[in-house]
Design a protein around this motif. Structure first.
Motif, PDB file in Angstrom:
ATOM      1  N   ASP A  17      11.427  -1.862   4.787  1.00 43.88           N
ATOM      2  CA  ASP A  17      11.355  -0.467   5.227  1.00 43.88           C
ATOM      3  C   ASP A  17      10.539   0.362   4.247  1.00 43.88           C
ATOM      4  OD1 ASP A  17      11.711   2.132   6.106  1.00 43.88           O
ATOM      5  OD2 ASP A  17      13.906   2.094   5.967  1.00 43.88           O
ATOM      6  N   PRO A  18       9.289   0.679   4.583  1.00 44.50           N
ATOM      7  CA  PRO A  18       8.440   1.451   3.664  1.00 44.50           C
ATOM      8  C   PRO A  18       8.882   2.896   3.462  1.00 44.50           C
ATOM      9  CG  PRO A  18       7.307   1.092   5.742  1.00 44.50           C
ATOM     10  CD  PRO A  18       8.601   0.314   5.807  1.00 44.50           C
ATOM     11  N   ASN A  71       9.075   8.770  -5.913  1.00 46.31           N
ATOM     12  CA  ASN A  71       9.567   8.940  -4.547  1.00 46.31           C
ATOM     13  C   ASN A  71       9.984  10.384  -4.344  1.00 46.31           C
ATOM     14  OD1 ASN A  71      10.481   5.927  -3.371  1.00 46.31           O
ATOM     15  ND2 ASN A  71      10.355   6.070  -5.586  1.00 46.31           N
ATOM     16  N   ARG A  72       9.770  10.903  -3.133  1.00 48.22           N
ATOM     17  CA  ARG A  72      10.245  12.241  -2.796  1.00 48.22           C
ATOM     18  C   ARG A  72      11.149  12.152  -1.574  1.00 48.22           C
ATOM     19  NH1 ARG A  72       6.242  17.177  -1.587  1.00 48.22           N
ATOM     20  NH2 ARG A  72       5.346  15.582  -0.238  1.00 48.22           N
ATOM     21  N   LEU A  73      12.358  12.722  -1.719  1.00 50.50           N
ATOM     22  CA  LEU A  73      13.311  12.843  -0.625  1.00 50.50           C
ATOM     23  C   LEU A  73      13.332  14.308  -0.224  1.00 50.50           C
ATOM     24  CD1 LEU A  73      15.549  11.485   1.126  1.00 50.50           C
ATOM     25  CD2 LEU A  73      17.157  12.109  -0.688  1.00 50.50           C
ATOM     26  N   LEU A  74      12.902  14.598   0.982  1.00 53.61           N
ATOM     27  CA  LEU A  74      12.876  15.984   1.452  1.00 53.61           C
ATOM     28  C   LEU A  74      14.282  16.441   1.819  1.00 53.61           C
ATOM     29  CD1 LEU A  74       9.687  15.759   3.677  1.00 53.61           C
ATOM     30  CD2 LEU A  74       9.887  16.829   1.432  1.00 53.61           C
ATOM     31  N   GLU A  76       9.207   9.500   0.682  1.00 51.15           N
ATOM     32  CA  GLU A  76       7.750   9.460   0.627  1.00 51.15           C
ATOM     33  C   GLU A  76       7.401   8.865  -0.732  1.00 51.15           C
ATOM     34  OE1 GLU A  76       4.103  12.651   1.106  1.00 51.15           O
ATOM     35  OE2 GLU A  76       6.078  13.379   0.515  1.00 51.15           O
ATOM     36  N   ARG A  77       6.494   7.894  -0.743  1.00 49.71           N
ATOM     37  CA  ARG A  77       6.172   7.178  -1.981  1.00 49.71           C
ATOM     38  C   ARG A  77       4.813   7.600  -2.533  1.00 49.71           C
ATOM     39  NH1 ARG A  77       7.838   0.979  -0.362  1.00 49.71           N
ATOM     40  NH2 ARG A  77      10.039   1.422   0.105  1.00 49.71           N
ATOM     41  N   PHE A  78       4.763   7.717  -3.851  1.00 47.38           N
ATOM     42  CA  PHE A  78       3.525   7.961  -4.579  1.00 47.38           C
ATOM     43  C   PHE A  78       3.369   6.793  -5.553  1.00 47.38           C
ATOM     44  CE2 PHE A  78       5.135  11.969  -3.153  1.00 47.38           C
ATOM     45  CZ  PHE A  78       4.021  12.720  -2.789  1.00 47.38           C
ATOM     46  N   LEU A  79       2.382   5.941  -5.300  1.00 47.44           N
ATOM     47  CA  LEU A  79       2.231   4.709  -6.066  1.00 47.44           C
ATOM     48  C   LEU A  79       0.874   4.634  -6.753  1.00 47.44           C
ATOM     49  CD1 LEU A  79       3.651   2.265  -3.367  1.00 47.44           C
ATOM     50  CD2 LEU A  79       4.860   3.216  -5.336  1.00 47.44           C
ATOM     51  N   HIS A  80       0.838   3.885  -7.848  1.00 45.98           N
ATOM     52  CA  HIS A  80      -0.418   3.596  -8.538  1.00 45.98           C
ATOM     53  C   HIS A  80      -1.170   2.521  -7.759  1.00 45.98           C
ATOM     54  CE1 HIS A  80      -3.291   2.718 -11.672  1.00 45.98           C
ATOM     55  NE2 HIS A  80      -2.921   1.444 -11.635  1.00 45.98           N
ATOM     56  N   ALA A 130       0.848  -1.190   0.000  1.00 44.77           N
ATOM     57  CA  ALA A 130       0.000   0.000   0.000  1.00 44.77           C
ATOM     58  C   ALA A 130       0.880   1.234   0.000  1.00 44.77           C
ATOM     59  CB  ALA A 130      -0.898  -0.007   1.242  1.00 44.77           C
ATOM     60  N   PRO A 131       0.447   2.301  -0.665  1.00 46.52           N
ATOM     61  CA  PRO A 131       1.257   3.515  -0.693  1.00 46.52           C
ATOM     62  C   PRO A 131       1.320   4.165   0.675  1.00 46.52           C
ATOM     63  CG  PRO A 131      -0.877   3.898  -1.706  1.00 46.52           C
ATOM     64  CD  PRO A 131      -0.801   2.430  -1.400  1.00 46.52           C
ATOM     65  N   LEU A 132       2.440   4.806   0.964  1.00 45.02           N
ATOM     66  CA  LEU A 132       2.540   5.580   2.195  1.00 45.02           C
ATOM     67  C   LEU A 132       1.621   6.784   2.130  1.00 45.02           C
ATOM     68  CD1 LEU A 132       6.364   5.655   2.946  1.00 45.02           C
ATOM     69  CD2 LEU A 132       4.598   4.349   4.081  1.00 45.02           C
ATOM     70  N   LEU A 133       1.485   7.346   0.940  1.00 42.96           N
ATOM     71  CA  LEU A 133       0.646   8.517   0.757  1.00 42.96           C
ATOM     72  C   LEU A 133      -0.117   8.352  -0.541  1.00 42.96           C
ATOM     73  CD1 LEU A 133      -0.098  11.453   1.588  1.00 42.96           C
ATOM     74  CD2 LEU A 133       1.726  12.185   0.078  1.00 42.96           C
TER      75      LEU A 133
END
Length: 181
Positions: A100-101, A130-133, A140-144, A3-6
């Protein structure tokens, strides 16, 4: 499937492409990284060395972007993301850890983009966006999610571009998405 984190809302994703090129630097992908300093004209070649844990993680380079701190971010086709601090000439590796999600979602990097806020966006072959702040070591993951139109169109991210409005355009194998950041 994980499942996506976000999961972004439908208004965040609509349906451009292209990545940002590091000004003045060039890179070759002929089984090594060759970085040319534009100020000195000196080229430095980096190759994967199994006996050196701070060498570049792979010779299969797909993408490159620089940040405001002077670091070079290098995506590889098979062994994740590398950060090179040119002053130390050591690479820091970012790899997928299935347990590690908050790790990089996939080790096959296709595209990199640094937005105006300093976040590094990483497009992968099968692991979405993916976004690395800035200053962080987690992603942070953005998945379909199949059947969910509020998520990105496909997990294969080919290109990333920031519009003048600050919105992020994401080119995928399933279409074009717009992320309202």
């Amino acid at each position: 499937a994980a499942a996506p984190l976000l999961a972004a809302t439908k208004s965040q994703f609509e349906a451009l492409s292209v990545g940002r090129i590091v000004e003045g630097y060039s890179l070759t992908a002929a089984m090594m990284a060759c970085i040319v300093n534009p100020l000195t004209g000196v080229s430095t070649h980096y190759r994967y060395d199994v006996s050196n844990p701070t060498s570049i993680s792979s010779n299969n380079i797909t993408s490159l972007v620089g940040d405001d701190e002077g670091n070079l971010w290098i995506g590889t086709l098979d062994r994740g993301l590398n950060r090179l601090n040119p002053e130390r000439t050591q690479f820091t590796h970012y790899r997928n850890d299935p347990a590690d999600p908050s790790s990089l979602s996939d080790d096959e990097i296709l595209s990199l983009f640094l937005d105006r806020a300093g976040s590094l966006w990483v497009g992968t072959w099968t692991g979405g966006l993916n976004r690395l702040l800035p200053g962080e070591d987690t992603f942070e993951r953005f998945l379909h999610v199949p059947g969910d139109d509020s998520t990105i169109a496909n997990d294969s991210i080919l290109s990333i571009l920031e519009a003048s409005s600050g919105d992020l355009w994401v080119g995928t194998r399933g279409g074009l998405d717009k992320l309202n950041t």
